[in-house]
Structure formats: structure tokens, C-alpha cells
Design an enzyme around this catalytic site. Structure first.
Site, PDB file in Angstrom:
ATOM      1  CE1 TYR A 118      -3.623   2.658   1.033  1.00  0.00           C
ATOM      2  CE2 TYR A 118      -1.753   3.622   2.180  1.00  0.00           C
ATOM      3  CZ  TYR A 118      -3.029   3.727   1.672  1.00  0.00           C
ATOM      4  OH  TYR A 118      -3.718   4.914   1.796  1.00  0.00           O
ATOM      5  CD  GLU A 206      -6.094   4.920  -0.695  1.00  0.00           C
ATOM      6  OE1 GLU A 206      -7.177   4.981  -1.299  1.00  0.00           O
ATOM      7  OE2 GLU A 206      -6.000   4.776   0.542  1.00  0.00           O
TER       8      GLU A 206
END
Ligand code: GDP
Ligand code: MN
Length: 396
Positions: A118, A206
Site C-alpha cells: 500500500y 493512493e
């Protein structure tokens, strides 16, 4: 401004960030063509078909599927295009899918296992610095990771005076447990990702997941990109990336007529001049037992045409049970605003919700007289509390 995954990936790629390659398609035929073209360009045999909507968690909702041949591309694209995709981030009705990204399969087998990470880039409002937030736990909700295994989330803050330094990018790669080629690739990825963030004037990147492929390449499989609206004037070419189908239709319309409008969940519509007074008015509505249905700053020129436009926008929201107009007349005199309200009301014909008007400032007394003598079902007030009481009355 939020972007689609494919648009976000285009921006990243433009700054040298490696991304999972793909071609956007509006219908099944285009999807099949896209798949053929990708096979020619990348050699991929398998494709992922990915719904392009402004919502995450598409995989969980059936909006991301693997196709192992052209027939499957056809079937899956047919299923996804036109569907109302429900994900943990959409309403229960879901979001209509108008287009899909046909992407190369990057989870191919090889010398090592593919691994998902991530990574996001955003502003840390506490310190006023950009930071890279990253985790070994890719591919899942970062909120869940934050709750269950917060020690697996790392941050790297960037000093704006010097920018992201190479040692920091190496620290990211190290904390993600990488070595060898993957380590080098990750440092490059992080450096170029940060450059892209700054140069595109984004407020959020993101990338979930960032993938380490089985042959140790690092690339963005997903991309959520939000461009800072206040910087859009510096990127005229990004304006074309706006997809109005993804935005709140009432907000889009308000923007077209130049009104500063944000849709909210409550039952009292408000029309105010000045952002500060708008915030105060929303508080006032809460104090009187209501909930604001919107934020609406009509700005400095509250003439009849503008007031009417604002009325129309507010009344589009079926939840509105009352409208509170709270305007400070400084340069615009209150009597002009009052006349504007009256004219707009008459023009609109059947407004069925009660309206409370509070005008304060230059010629407030004349304004109140105008409203009171207009014969319309409009309640006037001069004091804040008086306006609040009237809102409470009409909601009761
Ligand atoms: P999201 O669900 O909206 O976050 O969409 P993502 O783009 O993150 O994709 C969801 C999931 O699909 C990823 O976490 C992967 O597990 C899977 N996925 C994406 N690309 C590929 C691919 O090329 N091959 C395979 N096998 N799976 C993929
Ligand atoms: Mn994702």
C-alpha cells in the site's frame, strides 16, 4: 477533482512511474480491440477488466475480473459495462459503470511470488508537510490495517525545502522488506511517484496495491488520484479529465451558474453570502433543531437572478423542509436583496416550503418592510436568534 483509475495512471506514467498498462473502453467491441492491442504491445495473454467509477473496493463488488482469453474479455466487459456497481464505498444503489479499463495481467508466475503493498502520498495537516504513507499490507482496506495492525503502517515525511531525498526512498524500500532488484525498483518508484504528486498539484495519491511482480518489477496496479481544485488553473489540460457523471448533479448545476454549493444530508436549505456567515448559519440551523441541507454561498451579488438561481438549486433537494436566507447587506443593500427574494419568489410560482429571511446591514429596516408587505409566505427576521426560532417553529 477526483479522477478515474485510467486517468490517474496516465498522469503517473507521464512522470515516469511504472504502471500496469491498460486501455480504456466504452463498449464490448472496444474492450476486445483493447485486449488485442495490449497483447501486441505487452505480450500479455490474460487481461483484467476493471470498472471505471469514482469509488474504491471495486474488486469486492465484482468490478474487477480476470479474463483468460478474448471470449472472456467479451463476456466480462459485457457484464461490467452498464452494471450498477455496489462497493463498500458506494451507496446501496451503486454506481453506473460507463467504461472499463482493459489492463495487462501483471500477477503472472515467475521466479518469486507477486507481492502487494500500500502507498499513498498526501498532506499531513498536523505538520504541514507532504508525507508518504505505506504498508506491507497492500490490496486490503488501509482503514482495516490501521485498526488491526497499525504497526504495519509507516510514514515518511518530506521537508518541503529539499524535497524527497534518496535515502528516504531507500528507507521505504527497506521497510517493505525488499532487496536486490526489487529494492532498486522501489526506490525509483517512490522518487518518481513523489515528483508526480508535487508536479501534478495533487492532494491525494493512493496506490493500492503497488505490486512487486514475480520478476521484481514495481508498478502501480491501482491509482486513486485527487487533483487540488485550487491548482487546476495551472493545469488547463486536466480540466478535460473531469467526469460530470461521477459528480453530484445538483453541485454540477450550481457550479454552472457560479454558485458555491455543497450538498448535505439535512432538511433546512440555506442561502447565505460569505463562507463564514454560511458556516455560522449552519450552526444556527443545528441549534434550532434542524440539519443543514446544503452549504450555499451566493457571494457578493445577491440580485434577483442570483437569488432565483439559488432557490432553484436548493429546491432540487427533495429533503428540504424549510429555507433560511441569511444575508448581510454591506455593499449589496438589504432592500435590493429583499426585492430580489420577492421577485424570485414570484417568478418561481409555487414554492411550497416555508422561507425565513434574515437581512441585516444597510437598509435592513426597509428590507423587512418590503418582505412583510409583499403578501408572500415569507417570514422575516432581523436577529440571529429570531431567525433560529422561526426555523424551529416551521419545522415543528
Ligand atoms: P479496487 O478493488 O477498486 O481497489 O481495485 P484494484 O485496482 O485495486 O484491483 C482489485 C484487485 O484486483 C487487486 O487487489 C488485485 O488483487 C486484483 N488485480 C488487479 N490487477 C490484477 C491483475 O493484473 N491480475 C490479477 N490476477 N489480479 C489483479
Ligand atoms: Mn485498489
Amino acid at each position: 477533482m477526483n479522477l478515474h483509475e485510467y486517468q490517474g495512471k496516465d498522469i503517473l506514467a507521464g512522470f515516469g512511474v511504472r504502471v500496469q498498462r491498460g486501455i480504456v473502453a466504452q463498449n464490448v467491441d472496444e474492450a476486445v480491440e483493447a485486449a488485442k492491442k495490449l497483447t501486441e504491445e505487452t505480450g500479455t495473454g490474460w487481461h483484467v477488466i476493471k470498472a471505471q467509477v469514482h469509488a474504491g473496493g471495486r474488486g469486492k463488488g465484482g468490478g474487477v475480473k480476470l479474463a483468460k482469453n478474448l471470449d472472456e474479455v467479451k463476456t466480462i466487459a459485457g457484464q461490467i459495462i452498464g452494471m450498477d456497481l455496489v462497493t463498500p464505498q458506494t451507496s446501496a444503489e451503486g454506481k453506473r459503470v460507463h467504461q472499463v479499463l482493459v489492463a495487462e495481467d501483471v500477477y503472472y508466475p515467475g521466479d518469486s511470488e507477486p507481492d502487494e503493498f500500500y502507498m499513498s502520498v498526501l498532506l499531513n495537516r498536523g505538520t504541514g508537510r507532504n508525507m508518504i504513507m505505506y504498508s506491507t499490507e497492500g490490496g486490503m482496506d488501509i482503514e482495516t490495517v490501521a485498526e488491526e495492525t497499525p504497526h504495519l503502517i509507516f510514514t515518511e515525511e518530506v521537508d518541503p525545502a529539499v524535497g524527497l531525498l534518496p535515502f528516504q526512498a531507500r528507507r521505504v524500500a527497506f521497510n517493505l522488506g525488499l532487496s536486490g532488484l526489487a529494492f532498486k525498483e522501489m526506490t525509483k518508484f517512490v522518487m518518481s511517484l513523489y515528483t508526480a504528486y508535487v508536479k501534478s498539484d495533487s492532494s491525494l495519491f493512493e496506490i493500492n496495491p503497488v505490486l512487486k511482480t514475480s520478476d521484481d518489477k514495481i508498478l502501480a496496479v491501482d491509482a486513486k488520484v485527487t487533483i487540488d481544485d485550487n491548482a487546476l488553473y495551472r493545469h488547463k489540460d486536466y480540466e478535460a479529465l473531469r467526469d460530470l457523471r461521477e459528480e453530484n448533479p445538483i453541485e454540477v448545476e450550481a457550479k454552472e451558474v457560479g454558485l458555491n454549493y455543497v450538498d448535505l444530508d439535512g432538511n433546512v436549505g440555506c442561502m447565505v453570502n460569505g463562507a463564514g456567515l454560511a458556516m455560522g448559519t449552519m450552526d444556527l440551523i443545528k441549534h434550532s433543531g434542524g440539519e443543514p441541507a446544503n452549504f450555499l454561498d451566493v457571494g457578493g451579488t445577491a440580485d434577483a437572478a442570483r437569488v432565483e438561481a439559488a432557490f432553484k438549486i436548493i429546491l432540487k433537494d427533495p429533503a428540504v423542509k424549510a429555507i433560511l436566507i441569511n444575508i448581510f447587506g454591506g455593499i449589496v443593500r438589504c432592500d435590493r436583496v429583499a426585492q430580489g427574494v420577492i421577485d424570485a419568489y414570484k417568478n418561481m410560482g409555487n414554492i411550497e416550503v416555508p422561507i425565513i429571511v434574515r437581512l441585516q446591514g444597510t437598509n435592513a429596516d426597509i428590507a423587512k418592510e418590503l418582505i412583510d408587505n409583499s403578501g408572500l409566505a415569507v417570514l422575516s427576521a432581523t436577529e440571529f436568534q429570531e431567525a433560529a426560532d422561526k426555523v424551529q417553529e416551521v419545522l415543528a
